[in-house]
Design an enzyme around this catalytic site. Structure first.
Site, PDB file in Angstrom:
ATOM      1  N   ASP A 162       0.839  -1.195   0.000  1.00  0.00           N
ATOM      2  CA  ASP A 162       0.000   0.000   0.000  1.00  0.00           C
ATOM      3  C   ASP A 162       0.877   1.249   0.000  1.00  0.00           C
ATOM      4  O   ASP A 162       2.006   1.229   0.499  1.00  0.00           O
ATOM      5  CB  ASP A 162      -0.868   0.043   1.257  1.00  0.00           C
ATOM      6  CG  ASP A 162      -1.851  -1.116   1.332  1.00  0.00           C
ATOM      7  OD1 ASP A 162      -2.258  -1.620   0.280  1.00  0.00           O
ATOM      8  OD2 ASP A 162      -2.194  -1.512   2.470  1.00  0.00           O
TER       9      ASP A 162
ATOM     10  N   ARG B 178     -12.796   1.037  -5.994  1.00  0.00           N
ATOM     11  CA  ARG B 178     -12.607   1.354  -4.566  1.00  0.00           C
ATOM     12  C   ARG B 178     -12.384   2.859  -4.358  1.00  0.00           C
ATOM     13  O   ARG B 178     -11.354   3.288  -3.844  1.00  0.00           O
ATOM     14  CB  ARG B 178     -11.455   0.553  -3.959  1.00  0.00           C
ATOM     15  CG  ARG B 178     -11.619  -0.941  -4.110  1.00  0.00           C
ATOM     16  CD  ARG B 178     -10.492  -1.709  -3.442  1.00  0.00           C
ATOM     17  NE  ARG B 178     -10.660  -3.152  -3.629  1.00  0.00           N
ATOM     18  CZ  ARG B 178      -9.847  -4.078  -3.141  1.00  0.00           C
ATOM     19  NH1 ARG B 178      -8.794  -3.708  -2.418  1.00  0.00           N
ATOM     20  NH2 ARG B 178     -10.066  -5.355  -3.359  1.00  0.00           N
TER      21      ARG B 178
END
Length: 323
Positions: free
Chosen positions: A138, A217
């Site tokens: 991430d 998302r």
């Protein structure tokens, strides 16, 4: 409704500027020498929404870092600290951030690459005015943390998520970020089976962000209620914009959707439907979206921009160098 993510697009650049205030009058460099910070990194006046109480490292020491070792030492210090990032910081793993930290890029020079930041089991953290690119995980991971403000960053090319918020995290504002060249963008709630931890938490405000060609998302939400998706610009979205799943409650308000076939819907993949209320959004060459159910009331005061003006407002202010 069940959806499966598919297409991927990217486009655009951010321009112009937004208002700011000076962070600090004095600082210490990464070598420990005192310096005057005239012309130093700045920070926006403060977050709106769920993260409004976040102050980061205010009142603590200010340091300027330009090496990876100095950066890691500063963000992991136990004391309140404002960490000014000047230059490229190459991380070899996800790097833990301690409580009471402001991490802010200097001008447009602050860059994080290689891996990203892990904001885990902490509180009161600001991440601002940084370019995140090419993380092997991430770009930013938030878990078991509260009072977090992610603001005015440019995020692209993370192999997993641009910004994942999960595991009972709460009271967070995500504002004025530009995300691009990114498949999985912003996940809120990591697993359908994590309701015991997440119900009553995961309250996040997403405001004035530019989702620029991100595929999916934007965000994808589980359990959080209410979640406020306010005055964001969605451009050239590939698979879908916002998804509300697993009993989440998402208010999608005053956003500008352009070239987005599926602006928002309920349910995603194998996840059950959440509730989604759509209010005063603006659509250009886009689908109409799917709403349904009820959402808890927004517990803070705010003033929404007219949705038709959001594109110009957000493209003028989102990303690095805009504060």
């Amino acid at each position: 409704m069940r959806r499966t993510s598919a297409r991927y697009k990217s486009a655009g650049v951010a321009v112009a500027a937004a208002t700011a205030m000076l962070l600090s009058a004095t600082a210490a460099t990464s070598s420990g020498a005192a310096e005057n910070t005239e012309g130093a990194a700045t920070a926006a006046a403060g977050p709106v929404g769920f993260g409004a109480a976040t102050t980061g490292g205010a009142g603590g020491t200010t340091v300027t870092v330009s090496s990876t070792s100095a950066f890691v030492a500063a963000v992991q210090s136990s004391a309140p600290t404002i960490v000014r990032v000047s230059g490229t910081i190459s991380l070899s793993s996800m790097t833990k951030v301690a409580s009471n930290k402001t991490i802010v890029g200097v001008g447009t020079a602050g860059r994080i690459t290689g891996y990203g930041l892990n904001i885990s089991n902490v509180s009161n953290v600001i991440v601002q005015n940084l370019t995140f690119t090419g993380s092997r995980d991430d770009a930013i991971n938030v878990q078991y943390s509260s009072n977090v403000w992610i603001d005015h960053n440019d995020i692209s090319g993370a192999s997993d998520g641009a910004l994942d918020i999960k595991r009972a995290s709460d009271r967070i504002t995500v504002s004025w970020n530009r995300t691009h060249d990114q498949d999985k963008n912003m996940l809120l709630g990591h697993d359908d089976g994590n309701g015991a931890e997440d119900i009553g938490k995961l309250r996040v405000t997403y405001v004035h962000n530019w989702f620029d060609g991100t595929n999916q998302r934007n965000p994808r939400v589980r359990f959080g209620n209410p979640v406020h998706v306010l005055n964001n610009y969605f451009s050239d979205i590939g698979s879908y914009g916002v998804a509300s799943t697993e009993n989440a409650g998402v208010l999608v308000e005053g956003n500008y959707f352009e070239n987005t076939d599926d602006p928002y819907h309920r349910g995603e993949g194998d996840s059950g439907d959440g509730s989604l209320v759509a209010r005063n959004n603006h659509f250009v060459n886009s689908g109409s979206g799917e709403a349904g159910g009820s959402v808890a009331g927004i517990p803070y005061s705010y003033s929404a921009d007219s949705a038709s003006s959001v594109k110009s407002i957000v493209t003028a202010g989102a990303g690095v160098g805009r504060i």
